[in-house]
Design a protein around this motif. Structure first.
Motif, PDB file in Angstrom:
ATOM      1  N   MET A  90      41.820  62.320  99.280  1.00 51.43           N
ATOM      2  CA  MET A  90      41.180  63.378 100.067  1.00 51.43           C
ATOM      3  C   MET A  90      41.218  63.028 101.552  1.00 51.43           C
ATOM      4  SD  MET A  90      37.856  64.331  97.743  1.00 51.43           S
ATOM      5  CE  MET A  90      37.253  65.418  99.014  1.00 51.43           C
ATOM      6  N   LEU A  91      41.127  64.066 102.364  1.00 49.04           N
ATOM      7  CA  LEU A  91      41.183  63.899 103.806  1.00 49.04           C
ATOM      8  C   LEU A  91      39.781  63.954 104.379  1.00 49.04           C
ATOM      9  CD1 LEU A  91      43.648  63.562 105.719  1.00 49.04           C
ATOM     10  CD2 LEU A  91      43.399  65.982 106.292  1.00 49.04           C
ATOM     11  N   ALA A  92      39.567  63.234 105.452  1.00 51.21           N
ATOM     12  CA  ALA A  92      38.287  63.253 106.153  1.00 51.21           C
ATOM     13  C   ALA A  92      38.546  63.346 107.646  1.00 51.21           C
ATOM     14  CB  ALA A  92      37.477  62.009 105.826  1.00 51.21           C
ATOM     15  N   LEU A  93      37.587  63.903 108.370  1.00 49.95           N
ATOM     16  CA  LEU A  93      37.659  64.012 109.816  1.00 49.95           C
ATOM     17  C   LEU A  93      36.532  63.201 110.436  1.00 49.95           C
ATOM     18  CD1 LEU A  93      38.395  67.833 110.288  1.00 49.95           C
ATOM     19  CD2 LEU A  93      40.018  65.947 110.447  1.00 49.95           C
ATOM     20  N   VAL A  94      36.875  62.361 111.428  1.00 48.31           N
ATOM     21  CA  VAL A  94      35.896  61.542 112.130  1.00 48.31           C
ATOM     22  C   VAL A  94      35.877  61.985 113.584  1.00 48.31           C
ATOM     23  CG1 VAL A  94      35.248  59.216 112.835  1.00 48.31           C
ATOM     24  CG2 VAL A  94      36.295  59.596 110.601  1.00 48.31           C
ATOM     25  N   VAL A  95      34.679  62.274 114.086  1.00 49.50           N
ATOM     26  CA  VAL A  95      34.539  62.686 115.478  1.00 49.50           C
ATOM     27  C   VAL A  95      34.644  61.446 116.356  1.00 49.50           C
ATOM     28  CG1 VAL A  95      33.106  63.837 117.191  1.00 49.50           C
ATOM     29  CG2 VAL A  95      33.050  64.606 114.808  1.00 49.50           C
ATOM     30  N   THR A  96      35.662  61.412 117.215  1.00 49.54           N
ATOM     31  CA  THR A  96      35.879  60.250 118.085  1.00 49.54           C
ATOM     32  C   THR A  96      35.451  60.503 119.515  1.00 49.54           C
ATOM     33  OG1 THR A  96      38.155  60.952 118.562  1.00 49.54           O
ATOM     34  CG2 THR A  96      37.814  59.481 116.678  1.00 49.54           C
ATOM     35  N   ARG A  97      35.177  61.742 119.858  1.00 44.61           N
ATOM     36  CA  ARG A  97      34.723  62.049 121.207  1.00 44.61           C
ATOM     37  C   ARG A  97      33.904  63.320 121.185  1.00 44.61           C
ATOM     38  NH1 ARG A  97      39.104  62.840 125.834  1.00 44.61           N
ATOM     39  NH2 ARG A  97      39.454  64.770 124.642  1.00 44.61           N
ATOM     40  N   GLY A  98      32.866  63.397 122.008  1.00 43.15           N
ATOM     41  CA  GLY A  98      32.020  64.569 122.073  1.00 43.15           C
ATOM     42  C   GLY A  98      30.597  64.268 121.645  1.00 43.15           C
ATOM     43  N   ARG A 148      29.965  62.358 118.312  1.00 41.25           N
ATOM     44  CA  ARG A 148      30.800  61.178 118.117  1.00 41.25           C
ATOM     45  C   ARG A 148      30.216  60.245 117.054  1.00 41.25           C
ATOM     46  NH1 ARG A 148      30.904  56.223 120.857  1.00 41.25           N
ATOM     47  NH2 ARG A 148      29.410  57.026 122.373  1.00 41.25           N
ATOM     48  N   GLY A 149      31.066  59.804 116.138  1.00 41.39           N
ATOM     49  CA  GLY A 149      30.654  58.906 115.064  1.00 41.39           C
ATOM     50  C   GLY A 149      30.434  59.594 113.734  1.00 41.39           C
ATOM     51  N   ARG A 150      30.246  60.925 113.743  1.00 39.78           N
ATOM     52  CA  ARG A 150      30.048  61.646 112.489  1.00 39.78           C
ATOM     53  C   ARG A 150      31.356  61.759 111.723  1.00 39.78           C
ATOM     54  NH1 ARG A 150      27.217  67.246 113.222  1.00 39.78           N
ATOM     55  NH2 ARG A 150      27.333  67.088 110.949  1.00 39.78           N
ATOM     56  N   ALA A 151      31.273  61.807 110.401  1.00 39.11           N
ATOM     57  CA  ALA A 151      32.460  61.941 109.555  1.00 39.11           C
ATOM     58  C   ALA A 151      32.246  63.097 108.593  1.00 39.11           C
ATOM     59  CB  ALA A 151      32.710  60.648 108.787  1.00 39.11           C
ATOM     60  N   PHE A 152      33.317  63.870 108.384  1.00 37.43           N
ATOM     61  CA  PHE A 152      33.255  65.030 107.490  1.00 37.43           C
ATOM     62  C   PHE A 152      34.327  64.867 106.423  1.00 37.43           C
ATOM     63  CE2 PHE A 152      32.109  66.485 111.762  1.00 37.43           C
ATOM     64  CZ  PHE A 152      30.852  67.039 111.542  1.00 37.43           C
ATOM     65  N   ALA A 153      33.897  64.809 105.154  1.00 31.78           N
ATOM     66  CA  ALA A 153      34.852  64.769 104.041  1.00 31.78           C
ATOM     67  C   ALA A 153      35.294  66.186 103.720  1.00 31.78           C
ATOM     68  CB  ALA A 153      34.214  64.118 102.826  1.00 31.78           C
ATOM     69  N   LEU A 154      36.561  66.348 103.397  1.00 31.55           N
ATOM     70  CA  LEU A 154      37.099  67.671 103.087  1.00 31.55           C
ATOM     71  C   LEU A 154      37.267  67.809 101.578  1.00 31.55           C
ATOM     72  CD1 LEU A 154      39.860  67.951 105.854  1.00 31.55           C
ATOM     73  CD2 LEU A 154      37.491  68.735 105.949  1.00 31.55           C
ATOM     74  N   PRO A 155      36.537  68.727 100.949  1.00 33.63           N
ATOM     75  CA  PRO A 155      36.694  68.936  99.507  1.00 33.63           C
ATOM     76  C   PRO A 155      38.107  69.403  99.178  1.00 33.63           C
ATOM     77  CG  PRO A 155      34.848  70.211 100.401  1.00 33.63           C
ATOM     78  CD  PRO A 155      35.553  69.606 101.545  1.00 33.63           C
ATOM     79  N   GLU A 156      38.553  69.090  97.966  1.00 36.77           N
ATOM     80  CA  GLU A 156      39.951  69.332  97.620  1.00 36.77           C
ATOM     81  C   GLU A 156      40.336  70.804  97.573  1.00 36.77           C
ATOM     82  OE1 GLU A 156      40.988  67.353  94.073  1.00 36.77           O
ATOM     83  OE2 GLU A 156      40.815  65.343  94.923  1.00 36.77           O
ATOM     84  N   ARG A 157      39.446  71.671  97.112  1.00 39.22           N
ATOM     85  CA  ARG A 157      39.856  73.061  96.873  1.00 39.22           C
ATOM     86  C   ARG A 157      39.062  74.085  97.675  1.00 39.22           C
ATOM     87  NH1 ARG A 157      39.952  70.418  92.021  1.00 39.22           N
ATOM     88  NH2 ARG A 157      41.971  70.364  90.933  1.00 39.22           N
ATOM     89  N   GLU A 158      38.306  73.679  98.634  1.00 42.31           N
ATOM     90  CA  GLU A 158      37.450  74.619  99.362  1.00 42.31           C
ATOM     91  C   GLU A 158      37.892  74.718 100.826  1.00 42.31           C
ATOM     92  OE1 GLU A 158      33.373  73.626  99.023  1.00 42.31           O
ATOM     93  OE2 GLU A 158      33.465  73.298  96.838  1.00 42.31           O
ATOM     94  N   PRO A 159      38.287  75.890 101.301  1.00 43.30           N
ATOM     95  CA  PRO A 159      38.587  76.074 102.728  1.00 43.30           C
ATOM     96  C   PRO A 159      37.357  75.740 103.569  1.00 43.30           C
ATOM     97  CG  PRO A 159      39.361  77.939 101.458  1.00 43.30           C
ATOM     98  CD  PRO A 159      38.513  77.129 100.535  1.00 43.30           C
ATOM     99  N   GLN A 160      37.600  75.209 104.743  1.00 44.27           N
ATOM    100  CA  GLN A 160      36.499  74.767 105.586  1.00 44.27           C
ATOM    101  C   GLN A 160      36.604  75.407 106.966  1.00 44.27           C
ATOM    102  OE1 GLN A 160      33.978  72.579 104.469  1.00 44.27           O
ATOM    103  NE2 GLN A 160      34.984  73.030 102.505  1.00 44.27           N
ATOM    104  N   LEU A 161      35.429  75.763 107.500  1.00 47.08           N
ATOM    105  CA  LEU A 161      35.352  76.357 108.838  1.00 47.08           C
ATOM    106  C   LEU A 161      34.879  75.288 109.814  1.00 47.08           C
ATOM    107  CD1 LEU A 161      35.365  78.906 110.698  1.00 47.08           C
ATOM    108  CD2 LEU A 161      32.929  79.158 110.094  1.00 47.08           C
ATOM    109  N   LEU A 162      35.577  75.174 110.939  1.00 44.77           N
ATOM    110  CA  LEU A 162      35.172  74.273 112.012  1.00 44.77           C
ATOM    111  C   LEU A 162      34.577  75.105 113.137  1.00 44.77           C
ATOM    112  CD1 LEU A 162      38.203  71.802 112.259  1.00 44.77           C
ATOM    113  CD2 LEU A 162      35.826  71.137 111.974  1.00 44.77           C
ATOM    114  N   THR A 218      35.415  68.180 122.062  1.00 44.23           N
ATOM    115  CA  THR A 218      35.301  67.341 120.869  1.00 44.23           C
ATOM    116  C   THR A 218      36.672  67.001 120.326  1.00 44.23           C
ATOM    117  OG1 THR A 218      33.129  68.211 120.244  1.00 44.23           O
ATOM    118  CG2 THR A 218      34.474  67.282 118.490  1.00 44.23           C
ATOM    119  N   GLU A 219      36.845  65.722 119.976  1.00 43.19           N
ATOM    120  CA  GLU A 219      38.098  65.288 119.370  1.00 43.19           C
ATOM    121  C   GLU A 219      37.797  64.646 118.025  1.00 43.19           C
ATOM    122  OE1 GLU A 219      41.244  61.931 120.506  1.00 43.19           O
ATOM    123  OE2 GLU A 219      41.372  63.678 121.830  1.00 43.19           O
ATOM    124  N   LEU A 220      38.598  64.999 117.026  1.00 39.29           N
ATOM    125  CA  LEU A 220      38.436  64.462 115.681  1.00 39.29           C
ATOM    126  C   LEU A 220      39.722  63.777 115.259  1.00 39.29           C
ATOM    127  CD1 LEU A 220      37.303  67.741 115.665  1.00 39.29           C
ATOM    128  CD2 LEU A 220      36.063  66.717 113.734  1.00 39.29           C
TER     129      LEU A 220
END
Length: 534
Positions: free
Chosen positions: A1-9, A12-26, A89-91
């Motif tokens: 699975m893929l995850a997004l980590v906030v590196t700036r903004g 910063r420091g938060r991490a978001f896991a991406l579920p396998e079958r669910e579209p996600q809104l940013l 914000t950069e992820l």
């Protein structure tokens, strides 16, 4: 699975896991991937899964969505190591379960994620560093090559075609084309690098959007990634380099860096060519204006002379006075000769006919010129003497062209010499050491001033006032140079002027690849027209 980590903004420091079958809104309105950054739109971007592959697309956000520094204009696949920017914000995309990288306030990442490495590993750092260094080196090499191409005297389309070839080598196996807009509204494009294809693999809507925005755009088109790097500026030539890959992975940093450098150099190169073309157009228009003014003035004077002669002849004939009519006829004849000479010089200056070099007796040409101009010399009571090299071998040259050049030189000398006491000398000499023919035309006139001499061989520069057109010497030098020779002022003083014409005796200076005219009836010489210069 893929995850997004906030590196700036702010997050910063938060991490978001991406579920396998669910579209996600940013965005700021998202519940799962909530971003508190006020520069991020409420519904900024959308992540969509498809068999374990995530695609990212912008939702017409206010400030755009960027992946690896490129603004998205369509959907691209997101992979570990890709950087996503939304507002301030950069992820960073990582594989779920990998250690989150240590980040700093400026967005720098410790233990950065390589596309095939693990977070925090030395191999990952080395791989990323190598990728970055390789990209810089590739961009530097390309810039140097394109700057070298830009310095060459080629037109815009040829430069773009060469630039695409260089990009193709650097970014292989991706395909690269260059598109140049042919109108200000960007309705139509040409592809200089692909002459037989109008717009290869080029989504014109994306190309127009990139050119209008003035920034690199990327998006998935027909299952492929397309990156568009615009070049040029409003009011000048505009276009874009278009990169196409057969997958939809986000643009690589090396691709972005290389395309950006290429677009910068292309913009400068096209601006320089545009300025050169504009300056050339201004110069041509100015020269056309000077040409029309000079020719109009000369022709007007000739026509006035013809009108005077015609009126004299008409008046004499109406009175039955033939002797007076005979006095007016030479005026007509002289001005007809002047118009004829002007027409020949205009043709020689404006249009280069192919040379027809053949073994020729140069002494015979000199004697023919003297005979042709005898009436003009006699009218001014100027003597014309010959001093010919009797050992002169046959010279390979275009006889009619050299005849015209000598006619211009000798006529100038006759008009420069003082009436009644004037003397013009024509001399030939063969120099065996250099295998060169030298022809001298010397007069005993008042000489040429330094101010006139500096521009003597430029068209429409004359010291003869209303009697001259300023084309004779320019045409004579042009004929000499086309033969591989030269024409210059040997000496000038108050006691006279000497012009020296040098010609290679073997015709070595004549381009052997120059197109020749078909062999037909013998070319006519000026005397064949039965004109006499009086």
């Amino acid at each position: 699975m893929l995850a997004l980590v906030v590196t700036r903004g702010p997050d910063r420091g938060r991490a978001f896991a991406l579920p396998e079958r669910e579209p996600q809104l940013l965005g700021r309105s998202s519940e799962a991937l909530h971003i508190t950054d006020a520069t991020v739109s409420r519904r900024h971007a959308e992540l969509t899964p498809d068999n374990g592959v995530w695609t990212l697309r912008d939702l017409e956000s206010r400030h755009g969505t960027f992946v690896n520094g490129v603004r998205l204009a369509g959907a691209v696949e997101l992979r570990p190591g890709d950087r996503v920017r939304l507002g301030d914000t950069e992820l960073l995309a990582i594989r779920e379960g990998e250690a989150a990288p240590v980040t700093h306030d400026d967005g720098a990442v410790e233990g950065s994620i390589a596309r095939s490495g693990k977070a925090g590993s030395g191999s990952a750092d080395a791989s990323d560093n190598r990728t970055s260094e390789d990209g810089v080196r590739a961009a530097d090499r390309l810039s140097a090559r394109l700057v070298s191409l830009a310095a060459e005297p080629t037109d815009a389309d040829m430069f773009l075609a060469e630039a695409v070839r260089e990009l193709g080598v650097t970014l292989a196996p991706a395909e690269v084309v260059a598109l140049r807009a042919i109108d200000a509204r960007l309705d139509e494009f040409v592809a200089p690098s692909h002459a037989t294809i109008s717009t290869p693999h080029a989504p014109l809507a994306l190309v127009r959007a990139a050119i209008d925005a003035g920034e690199i755009l990327a998006g998935g088109v027909d299952g492929a990634l397309v990156v568009v790097a615009p070049f040029g500026a409003i009011g000048r030539a505009r276009g874009a380099f278009v990169l196409r890959r057969t997958d939809r992975r986000a643009p690589e940093p090396i691709e972005t860096m290389v395309l950006s450098r290429a677009a910068e150099v292309a913009s400068l190169a096209l601006a320089a060519r545009g300025e050169r073309d504009a300056r050339g157009t201004r110069d041509r228009l100015a020269l056309i204006g000077e040409t029309v003014a000079a020719l109009s003035h000369s022709i007007k004077n000739m026509l006035q002379g013809m009108r005077f002669g015609a009126d004299s002849v008409d008046l004499a004939l109406s009175r039955g006075d033939l002797p007076r009519a005979q006095e007016g006829w030479p005026v007509l004849q002289r001005n007809l000769d002047r118009i004829h000479a002007l027409a020949l010089n205009m043709l020689a200056w404006a249009k280069e006919r192919p040379l027809e070099p053949e073994e020729t007796d140069a002494g015979a040409i000199v004697r023919e010129v003297r005979e042709l101009l005898a009436p003009a010399a006699g009218r001014r009571r100027v003597g014309v003497v010959l001093r010919l090299d009797e050992a002169l071998p046959p010279i390979r040259l275009d006889a009619p062209a050299i005849h015209q050049a000598l006619t211009n030189l000798v006529l100038n000398a006759i008009e420069a010499a003082p009436e009644r006491t004037g003397m013009v000398e024509l001399a030939t000499e063969y120099r065996r050491d250099s295998d060169e023919l030298t022809i001298l035309v010397r007069d005993n006139g008042p000489g040429i001033s330094d101010a006139v001499r500096a521009h003597l061989f430029e068209p429409f520069v004359t010291s003869k006032g209303q009697r001259g057109t300023g084309l004779g010497l320019a045409v004579a030098r042009k004929i000499a140079e086309r033969h591989g020779g030269r024409l210059d002022v040997g000496e000038t003083s108050r006691s006279g002027t000497t012009f020296v014409l040098w010609l290679p005796a073997g015709g070595e200076g004549i381009d052997p690849a120059e197109t020749r005219v078909p062999q037909g009836p013998k070319s006519m010489r000026p005397e064949d027209f039965r004109w006499k210069f009086e």
